[in-house]
Design a protein around this motif. Structure first.
Motif, PDB file in Angstrom:
ATOM      1  N   ALA A   1     -15.831  -7.915   2.842  1.00 13.18           N
ATOM      2  CA  ALA A   1     -15.747  -9.294   2.468  1.00 13.18           C
ATOM      3  C   ALA A   1     -14.205  -9.311   1.901  1.00 13.18           C
ATOM      4  CB  ALA A   1     -16.650 -10.020   1.236  1.00 13.18           C
ATOM      5  N   SER A   2     -13.611 -10.287   1.730  1.00 10.75           N
ATOM      6  CA  SER A   2     -12.221 -10.417   1.403  1.00 10.75           C
ATOM      7  C   SER A   2     -12.131 -10.012  -0.126  1.00 10.75           C
ATOM      8  CB  SER A   2     -11.657 -11.825   1.346  1.00 10.75           C
ATOM      9  OG  SER A   2     -10.270 -11.679   0.884  1.00 10.75           O
ATOM     10  N   GLY A   3     -11.165  -9.046  -0.525  1.00  5.16           N
ATOM     11  CA  GLY A   3     -11.069  -8.470  -1.661  1.00  5.16           C
ATOM     12  C   GLY A   3     -12.040  -7.196  -1.977  1.00  5.16           C
ATOM     13  N   ALA A   4     -12.773  -6.742  -1.052  1.00  5.48           N
ATOM     14  CA  ALA A   4     -13.838  -5.519  -1.321  1.00  5.48           C
ATOM     15  C   ALA A   4     -12.858  -4.253  -1.534  1.00  5.48           C
ATOM     16  CB  ALA A   4     -14.677  -5.568   0.008  1.00  5.48           C
ATOM     17  N   GLY A   5     -11.790  -4.069  -0.929  1.00  8.74           N
ATOM     18  CA  GLY A   5     -10.796  -3.246  -1.189  1.00  8.74           C
ATOM     19  C   GLY A   5     -10.648  -2.371  -0.024  1.00  8.74           C
ATOM     20  N   LYS A   6     -10.728  -2.907   1.232  1.00  9.38           N
ATOM     21  CA  LYS A   6     -10.321  -2.264   2.527  1.00  9.38           C
ATOM     22  C   LYS A   6      -9.152  -1.894   2.754  1.00  9.38           C
ATOM     23  CE  LYS A   6     -11.876  -6.042   4.808  1.00  9.38           C
ATOM     24  NZ  LYS A   6     -12.108  -7.015   3.661  1.00  9.38           N
ATOM     25  N   SER A   7      -8.200  -2.591   2.468  1.00 12.65           N
ATOM     26  CA  SER A   7      -6.776  -2.364   2.701  1.00 12.65           C
ATOM     27  C   SER A   7      -6.156  -1.304   1.672  1.00 12.65           C
ATOM     28  CB  SER A   7      -5.855  -3.732   2.537  1.00 12.65           C
ATOM     29  OG  SER A   7      -6.010  -4.542   3.669  1.00 12.65           O
ATOM     30  N   THR A   8      -6.556  -1.606   0.785  1.00 12.23           N
ATOM     31  CA  THR A   8      -6.349  -0.471  -0.487  1.00 12.23           C
ATOM     32  C   THR A   8      -6.787   0.943  -0.080  1.00 12.23           C
ATOM     33  OG1 THR A   8      -6.601  -2.074  -2.314  1.00 12.23           O
ATOM     34  CG2 THR A   8      -6.700   0.146  -3.035  1.00 12.23           C
ATOM     35  N   LEU A   9      -7.984   0.925   0.507  1.00 14.16           N
ATOM     36  CA  LEU A   9      -8.573   2.151   1.075  1.00 14.16           C
ATOM     37  C   LEU A   9      -7.735   2.711   2.236  1.00 14.16           C
ATOM     38  CD1 LEU A   9     -10.823   4.255   1.797  1.00 14.16           C
ATOM     39  CD2 LEU A   9     -11.603   2.669   3.123  1.00 14.16           C
ATOM     40  N   LEU A  10      -7.185   1.750   3.209  1.00 11.09           N
ATOM     41  CA  LEU A  10      -6.448   2.218   4.324  1.00 11.09           C
ATOM     42  C   LEU A  10      -4.910   2.582   3.886  1.00 11.09           C
ATOM     43  CD1 LEU A  10      -7.661   2.145   7.166  1.00 11.09           C
ATOM     44  CD2 LEU A  10      -6.317   0.047   7.606  1.00 11.09           C
ATOM     45  N   ASN A  11      -4.564   2.102   2.991  1.00 12.65           N
ATOM     46  CA  ASN A  11      -3.170   2.259   2.557  1.00 12.65           C
ATOM     47  C   ASN A  11      -3.193   3.820   1.809  1.00 12.65           C
ATOM     48  OD1 ASN A  11      -1.938   0.005   3.190  1.00 12.65           O
ATOM     49  ND2 ASN A  11      -2.144  -0.828   1.204  1.00 12.65           N
ATOM     50  N   ILE A  12      -4.343   4.058   1.102  1.00 15.50           N
ATOM     51  CA  ILE A  12      -4.514   5.353   0.404  1.00 15.50           C
ATOM     52  C   ILE A  12      -4.673   6.322   1.866  1.00 15.50           C
ATOM     53  CG2 ILE A  12      -6.023   6.904  -0.706  1.00 15.50           C
ATOM     54  CD1 ILE A  12      -6.093   4.359  -2.682  1.00 15.50           C
TER      55      ILE A  12
END
Ligand SMILES: Nc1ncnc2c1ncn2[C@@H]1O[C@H](COP(=O)(O)OP(=O)(O)OP(=O)(O)O)[C@@H](O)[C@H]1O
Ligand SMILES: [Mg+2]
Length: 233
Positions: free
Chosen positions: A41-52
């Motif tokens: 869901a939105s805010g789950a941390g997906k983009s953060t993971l991808l950026n890392i």
């Protein structure tokens, strides 16, 4: 062969007095050449993971092992080299250079790669051969998204990280893009990670990683991913 492995990777963001845990002790592994869908869901941390994973941000603790190297210990310079040669990134909000044309946006990325594909060929694949001399402001949202996808693919990278790559696309154009991404994994051996909140995409994956509230909820592998023509959204 394990190609990407996360071990207890944690990332927090501090804003004023509040601290948000965006990735909470994530552990999983991905094989070389897999097509992976990260759902949440939105805010789950997906983009953060991808950026890392893409070396655009660093974690606070834990290991991020890519092809045997722990990139979480890399210096800024090492991360730049890793990003430049190892990774193609499709940004959630495209990040196109506004004063460059479609073709120039793609070339800007492919020029710095070791073994790039022909920009016009890739733009043709994503259905933009008649838009190569347009500027981003002259393109629709879905067309800009496809420039962003072409830019990542033209680098011919070992790892393709795609943040909501079909978010702005109708289902027919979206499927065309998913087919290109699946072909990269099946025919070229690229490891492709697609982040999305659209669970309809999950059946085409070799591995599905479900995230919820900054944590990994479940990892499933599929021996027989669905044909892209058989999914619907
Ligand atoms: N640079 C930042 N500074 C502060 N908080 C951040 C930052 N980036 C992300 N966060 C927070 O971390 C959490 C995870 O954000 P992230 O962007 O990874 O979510 P997401 O799963 O990609 O969501 P979406 O589907 O809406 O794109 C959110 O609570 C978000 O507000
Ligand atoms: Mg996101």
């Amino acid at each position: 062969m394990t190609y990407i492995e996360l071990k207890d990777s944690t990332k927090k963001f501090k804003t004023g007095d509040t601290e948000i845990i965006a990735n909470d002790s994530l552990s999983f592994s991905i094989e070389k050449g897999e097509l992976v869908v990260v759902l949440g869901a939105s805010g789950a941390g997906k983009s953060t993971l991808l950026n890392i994973l893409g070396g655009m941000d660093t974690n606070d603790s834990g290991q991020v092992i890519i092809d045997g190297e722990n990139i979480s210990t890399y210096s800024d310079k090492e991360l730049t080299t890793y990003r430049r040669h190892g990774v193609g990134f499709v940004f959630q909000f495209y990040n196109l250079v506004q004063n460059l044309t479609t073709k120039e946006n793609v070339e800007l990325a492919s020029e710095i790669a070791k073994d790039p594909l022909d920009s016009v060929d890739v733009l043709q694949q994503v259905g933009l051969d008649d838009r190569i001399d347009n500027f981003p402001a002259q393109l629709s949202g879905g067309e800009q998204q496809r420039v962003s996808i072409a830019r990542a693919i033209a680098k011919n990278p070992k790892i393709l990280l795609c943040d909501e790559p079909t978010g702005a696309l109708d289902s027919q154009t979206g499927k065309q893009i998913l087919q290109i991404l699946q072909d990269r994994s099946r025919n070229e051996g690229s490891t492709v990670i697609i982040v999305t909140h659209n669970s309809a995409i999950a059946p085409i994956a070799d591995r599905v990683i479900r995230m919820c509230d900054a944590k990994i909820q479940k990892v499933e592998t599929s021996g027989q991913p669905s044909d892209i023509n058989d999914i619907e959204w």
